[in-house]
Design an enzyme around this catalytic site. Sequence first.
Site, PDB file in Angstrom:
ATOM      1  CD  GLU A  47      -2.707  -1.290   2.499  1.00 31.27           C
ATOM      2  OE1 GLU A  47      -2.519  -0.492   3.444  1.00 31.27           O
ATOM      3  OE2 GLU A  47      -3.599  -2.156   2.512  1.00 31.27           O
ATOM      4  CD  GLU A  58      -4.330 -11.906  -4.463  1.00 30.62           C
ATOM      5  OE1 GLU A  58      -3.791 -10.820  -4.145  1.00 30.62           O
ATOM      6  OE2 GLU A  58      -5.422 -12.284  -4.009  1.00 30.62           O
TER       7      GLU A  58
HETATM    8  N1  THU Z   1      -5.611  -7.195  -1.261  1.00 24.01           N
HETATM    9  C1  THU Z   1      -4.784  -8.128  -1.795  1.00 24.01           C
HETATM   10  O1  THU Z   1      -3.570  -8.081  -1.607  1.00 24.01           O
HETATM   11  N2  THU Z   1      -5.324  -9.117  -2.535  1.00 24.01           N
HETATM   12  C2  THU Z   1      -6.660  -9.235  -2.804  1.00 24.01           C
HETATM   13  O2  THU Z   1      -7.059 -10.066  -3.600  1.00 24.01           O
HETATM   14  C3  THU Z   1      -7.614  -8.371  -2.100  1.00 24.01           C
HETATM   15  C4  THU Z   1      -7.048  -7.162  -1.465  1.00 24.01           C
HETATM   16  C5  THU Z   1      -5.035  -6.129  -0.444  1.00 24.01           C
HETATM   17  C6  THU Z   1      -5.089  -4.765  -1.071  1.00 24.01           C
HETATM   18  C7  THU Z   1      -5.063  -3.867   0.144  1.00 24.01           C
HETATM   19  O3  THU Z   1      -3.708  -3.656   0.521  1.00 24.01           O
HETATM   20  C8  THU Z   1      -5.734  -4.670   1.233  1.00 24.01           C
HETATM   21  O4  THU Z   1      -5.725  -6.020   0.782  1.00 24.01           O
HETATM   22  C9  THU Z   1      -7.148  -4.248   1.519  1.00 24.01           C
HETATM   23  O5  THU Z   1      -7.917  -4.219   0.372  1.00 24.01           O
END
Ligand code: THU
Length: 135
Positions: A47, A58
């Site tokens: 993030e 992913e």
């Molecule tokens: N996130 C993922 O890494 N993979 C997903 O398939 C769903 C969401 C992460 C993005 C963000 O940093 C956090 O989870 C909340 O959405």
Amino acid sequence: MASLRAAELIRLARRARENAVAPYSRFRVGAALEAASGTIYGGCNVENATYGLTVCAERVALWKALSEGERDFRGLAVVTDAAPPATPCGACRQLLWEFCGDLELILANLDGREEHCRLSALFPAPFDRSTLPER
Ligand code: THU
């Protein structure tokens, strides 16, 4: 997927999750993508202050693998602390479908719960290059 292989992918996804950069959502995600070569690529969510430029675990694993020349994939484990285990977001489903096809998925959480499915079960009517005119 043989359970030993699944256990190894989950272990590596869990380890990748430890590197998650998630100060905004505090939702940590780890992924482990197994290429046909046998190499397993880990990824975590990353993030940043814009929120919108966040990259999912992913996709980090997928970009790592593609950038190393991998083109064929066998399976993907995703580990979160969610119950039931979290599924990949819509954007990741699209990209996994385009680059990995009908991939085996292992969705796991920290309590040891794991679910197995194929990507096509989560992404049943894809838009992909087969829809586009021949070039
Ligand atoms: N996130 C993922 O890494 N993979 C997903 O398939 C769903 C969401 C992460 C993005 C963000 O940093 C956090 O989870 C909340 O959405």
